[in-house]
Design a protein around this motif. Structure first.
Motif, PDB file in Angstrom:
ATOM      1  N   ARG A   1       0.824  -1.163  -0.021  1.00 36.87           N
ATOM      2  CA  ARG A   1      -0.015   0.073  -0.049  1.00 36.87           C
ATOM      3  C   ARG A   1       0.858   1.242   0.085  1.00 36.87           C
ATOM      4  O   ARG A   1       2.033   1.213   0.594  1.00 36.87           O
ATOM      5  CB  ARG A   1      -0.885  -0.162   1.267  1.00 36.87           C
ATOM      6  CG  ARG A   1      -2.130  -0.876   1.373  1.00 36.87           C
ATOM      7  CD  ARG A   1      -2.755  -0.649   2.650  1.00 36.87           C
ATOM      8  NE  ARG A   1      -2.101  -1.370   4.022  1.00 36.87           N
ATOM      9  CZ  ARG A   1      -2.714  -1.176   4.826  1.00 36.87           C
ATOM     10  NH1 ARG A   1      -3.370  -0.539   5.440  1.00 36.87           N
ATOM     11  NH2 ARG A   1      -1.808  -1.834   6.098  1.00 36.87           N
TER      12      ARG A   1
ATOM     13  N   GLY B   1     -13.402  -3.857   7.263  1.00 33.50           N
ATOM     14  CA  GLY B   1     -12.787  -4.077   8.652  1.00 33.50           C
ATOM     15  C   GLY B   1     -13.130  -2.879   9.346  1.00 33.50           C
ATOM     16  O   GLY B   1     -13.464  -2.888  10.719  1.00 33.50           O
TER      17      GLY B   1
ATOM     18  N   GLY C   1     -13.518  -3.853   1.901  1.00 33.38           N
ATOM     19  CA  GLY C   1     -13.291  -2.581   2.635  1.00 33.38           C
ATOM     20  C   GLY C   1     -14.143  -2.310   3.579  1.00 33.38           C
ATOM     21  O   GLY C   1     -14.724  -1.384   3.920  1.00 33.38           O
TER      22      GLY C   1
HETATM   23  C1  LIG Z   1      -4.548  -3.510   3.277  1.00 30.11           C
HETATM   24  C2  LIG Z   1      -5.719  -3.246   3.915  1.00 30.11           C
HETATM   25  C3  LIG Z   1      -6.904  -2.227   3.536  1.00 30.11           C
HETATM   26  C4  LIG Z   1      -7.808  -2.214   4.289  1.00 30.11           C
HETATM   27  N1  LIG Z   1      -8.898  -1.244   3.657  1.00 30.11           N
HETATM   28  C5  LIG Z   1      -9.843  -1.192   4.441  1.00 30.11           C
HETATM   29  C6  LIG Z   1     -10.842  -0.033   3.978  1.00 30.11           C
HETATM   30  O1  LIG Z   1     -10.788   0.381   2.874  1.00 30.11           O
HETATM   31  N2  LIG Z   1     -11.967   0.197   4.705  1.00 30.11           N
HETATM   32  C7  LIG Z   1     -12.055  -0.431   6.004  1.00 30.11           C
HETATM   33  O2  LIG Z   1     -13.152  -0.308   6.609  1.00 30.11           O
HETATM   34  N3  LIG Z   1     -11.421  -1.177   6.505  1.00 30.11           N
HETATM   35  C8  LIG Z   1     -10.202  -1.492   5.885  1.00 30.11           C
HETATM   36  N4  LIG Z   1      -9.050  -2.235   6.401  1.00 30.11           N
HETATM   37  C9  LIG Z   1      -9.495  -2.976   7.702  1.00 30.11           C
HETATM   38  C10 LIG Z   1      -8.888  -1.968   8.637  1.00 30.11           C
HETATM   39  O3  LIG Z   1      -7.712  -1.505   8.779  1.00 30.11           O
HETATM   40  C11 LIG Z   1      -9.189  -2.548  10.148  1.00 30.11           C
HETATM   41  O4  LIG Z   1     -10.229  -3.499  10.039  1.00 30.11           O
HETATM   42  C12 LIG Z   1      -9.311  -1.499  11.204  1.00 30.11           C
HETATM   43  O5  LIG Z   1      -8.129  -0.846  11.030  1.00 30.11           O
HETATM   44  C13 LIG Z   1      -9.424  -2.197  12.709  1.00 30.11           C
HETATM   45  O6  LIG Z   1      -9.693  -1.135  13.321  1.00 30.11           O
HETATM   46  P1  LIG Z   1      -9.166  -1.647  15.045  1.00 30.11           P
HETATM   47  O7  LIG Z   1      -9.266  -0.307  15.844  1.00 30.11           O
HETATM   48  O8  LIG Z   1      -9.753  -2.975  15.304  1.00 30.11           O
HETATM   49  O9  LIG Z   1      -7.688  -2.091  15.074  1.00 30.11           O
HETATM   50  P2  LIG Z   1      -6.446  -1.307  14.675  1.00 30.11           P
HETATM   51  O10 LIG Z   1      -6.758  -0.259  13.504  1.00 30.11           O
HETATM   52  O11 LIG Z   1      -5.373  -2.524  14.022  1.00 30.11           O
HETATM   53  O12 LIG Z   1      -5.956  -0.501  15.796  1.00 30.11           O
HETATM   54  C14 LIG Z   1      -5.257  -1.433  16.998  1.00 30.11           C
HETATM   55  C15 LIG Z   1      -4.416  -0.178  17.770  1.00 30.11           C
HETATM   56  O13 LIG Z   1      -4.266  -1.200  18.888  1.00 30.11           O
HETATM   57  C16 LIG Z   1      -2.699  -0.771  19.156  1.00 30.11           C
HETATM   58  N5  LIG Z   1      -2.091  -1.853  19.944  1.00 30.11           N
HETATM   59  C17 LIG Z   1      -1.912  -3.154  19.564  1.00 30.11           C
HETATM   60  N6  LIG Z   1      -1.356  -3.807  20.584  1.00 30.11           N
HETATM   61  C18 LIG Z   1      -1.457  -2.944  21.773  1.00 30.11           C
HETATM   62  C19 LIG Z   1      -1.246  -3.207  22.861  1.00 30.11           C
HETATM   63  N7  LIG Z   1      -0.534  -4.384  23.463  1.00 30.11           N
HETATM   64  N8  LIG Z   1      -1.217  -2.175  23.872  1.00 30.11           N
HETATM   65  C20 LIG Z   1      -1.826  -0.958  23.386  1.00 30.11           C
HETATM   66  N9  LIG Z   1      -2.222  -0.692  22.191  1.00 30.11           N
HETATM   67  C21 LIG Z   1      -1.877  -1.704  21.438  1.00 30.11           C
HETATM   68  C22 LIG Z   1      -2.259  -0.428  17.739  1.00 30.11           C
HETATM   69  O14 LIG Z   1      -1.146   0.258  17.688  1.00 30.11           O
HETATM   70  C23 LIG Z   1      -3.137   0.198  16.975  1.00 30.11           C
HETATM   71  O15 LIG Z   1      -3.086   1.456  17.224  1.00 30.11           O
HETATM   72  C24 LIG Z   1      -8.062  -2.588   5.796  1.00 30.11           C
HETATM   73  C25 LIG Z   1      -7.024  -3.580   6.141  1.00 30.11           C
HETATM   74  C26 LIG Z   1      -6.070  -3.642   5.169  1.00 30.11           C
HETATM   75  C27 LIG Z   1      -4.596  -4.665   5.961  1.00 30.11           C
END
Ligand SMILES: Cc1cc2nc3c(=O)[nH]c(=O)nc-3n(C[C@H](O)[C@H](O)[C@H](O)COP(=O)(O)OP(=O)(O)OC[C@H]3O[C@@H](n4cnc5c(N)ncnc54)[C@H](O)[C@@H]3O)c2cc1C
Length: 378
Positions: free
Chosen positions: A178, A293, A291
């Motif tokens: 990306r 997650g 798209g």
């Molecule tokens: C290539 C790609 C393209 C994508 N495109 C899209 C899209 O277009 N649209 C869409 O809706 N989704 C998309 N996604 C999915 C999306 O990125 C994720 O589903 C989303 O970011 C999940 O959010 P989250 O807050 O659950 O986790 P994350 O965004 O992974 O956030 C987790 C956070 O926790 C922190 N963390 C981890 N471990 C610890 C710890 N032990 N202690 C404290 N903090 C910690 C990390 O640093 C991070 O900031 C894409 C994913 C990928 C891989």
């Protein structure tokens, strides 16, 4: 009642905003030392935008990103195989899909929190729980007490690892690169998302701001590969040389390319234990082929905050949250996996049949499975 959220990604931050709007005391602990402009772009689908609307954030997200007018799947030469009926989506749900830089979105979410809610540089190591409450331990040796713990720490969640050690991540058979290109797209590609399918290779792109193009390149390959930083751009240019020249130009004008093996989480039977609950990728990571997650994490945030504000007993709130959210999240995990396999059909005859069928399919039908995902029914 004090609630601690581990992880300041899209899911954790949105949950904190939703909880604060319900009057719950909440803190977010993020492992990264600072929130940096990394991670390329993201599409916020219409279901995410409807939740942002409820939280009073939709206008700002739309203003800081690009509201899409066209979304198409094409062949290598950018000839359309299938297109979404965006005006119909906007009419039905009130919002299109918004393409935005991840860092812009994250800063906007952080700016919507009460001051002092987020602390960076706090990596959670483990937790203990007893009748008195929860104790969270960080890698800097500090500890913190909480009444509720929310694991929003992403696909490699340590909270999930401690709750459900049997959980398994599955490689999807594809690796993704990306980046954000400093490139001005031709007018016909502005305010659009294009995803070009060509056998083992796939390439998607979308304008996320003036002269900024978010792109991803997906290849069916073995996991665990490494790039040579000196040749990565030339390697990608060579892999996509049979695609339309626009794609080469987008890659050429990029600095900073991120590589990820695409994985999802084998569906869990449960997302909570007593006073600890998972959201977003920690609970139900999907491959990015729909798209969705991030959008699913945003839906989790709304529902979880709403249920916490309704029940005195956390376990009741978590049970109800899981009942409401699990069916759609599982649908996204399984369909994202299926679309990934369909996009990377290796045999030329299979690609021809698939492309022919996609051209014949009416636009309404192409979007019909997605209405289950785009509709918010709570
Ligand atoms: C290539 C790609 C393209 C994508 N495109 C899209 C899209 O277009 N649209 C869409 O809706 N989704 C998309 N996604 C999915 C999306 O990125 C994720 O589903 C989303 O970011 C999940 O959010 P989250 O807050 O659950 O986790 P994350 O965004 O992974 O956030 C987790 C956070 O926790 C922190 N963390 C981890 N471990 C610890 C710890 N032990 N202690 C404290 N903090 C910690 C990390 O640093 C991070 O900031 C894409 C994913 C990928 C891989």
């Amino acid at each position: 009642m004090k609630c601690v959220i581990i992880g300041g990604g899209i899911g954790g931050l949105t949950t904190a905003i939703a909880l604060q709007q319900k009057g719950v005391e909440v803190k977010v602990r993020e492992a990264a030392p600072e929130i940096k402009a990394i991670g390329a772009g993201i599409w916020m689908a219409t279901n995410a935008m409807q939740i942002f609307d409820r939280l009073g954030l939709a206008q700002r997200v739309t203003a800081e990103g690009i509201s899409l007018e066209k979304v198409s799947i094409t062949d290598r030469q950018l000839r359309i195989l299938s297109a979404m009926d965006i005006p119909a989506i906007k009419k039905r749900y009130g919002h299109s899909i918004v393409a935005i830089h991840r860092a812009t979105l994250q800063q906007l979410l952080i700016g919507s929190l009460a001051p002092g809610t987020l602390e960076t540089g706090k990596r959670c190591e483990s937790f203990t729980e007893d009748d008195a409450g929860i104790r969270i331990r960080y890698t800097d040796q500090s500890e913190e007490a909480a009444d509720l713990l929310i694991g929003a720490d992403g696909i490699h969640s340590v909270i999930r690892e401690q709750m459900f050690p049997e959980a398994k991540l599955r490689y999807a058979g594809q690796t993704c690169w990306r980046g954000v290109s400093n490139h001005s797209l031709e007018d016909r590609f502005k305010r659009s998302t294009i995803e070009a399918w060509g056998g083992r290779y796939r390439f998607g792109f979308s304008e996320i701001a003036d002269d900024k193009v978010y792109w991803f390149a997906v290849q069916a390959t073995r996991p665990g590969g490494k790039d040579n930083p000196g040749t990565i751009k030339a390697d990608l240019l060579s892999a996509y040389q049979n695609f339309a020249p626009t794609i080469g130009r987008i890659i050429h004008h990029t600095s900073g390319i991120i590589r990820n093996d695409l994985m999802d989480l084998r569906p869990l039977g449960q997302w909570y234990l007593r006073r600890i609950c998972l959201i977003g990728d920690a609970a139900h990571a999907a491959t990015p082929n729909m798209g969705q997650g991030g959008a699913q994490a945003i839906e989790d945030a709304w529902v979880l905050a709403d249920q916490i504000s309704r029940y005195d007993q956390p376990e009741q709130a978590f049970r109800r949250y899981q009942q409401i959210r699990m069916p759609k999240a599982r649908f996204v995990v399984s369909n994202s996996r299926r679309i990934g396999s369909m996009a990377h059909l290796a045999k030329p005859w299979a690609q021809l049949v698939r492309n022919g069928l996609m051209k014949l399919m009416p636009r309404q039908l192409a979007g019909s499975r997605l209405h289950r995902v785009w509709a918010i029914d709570y």
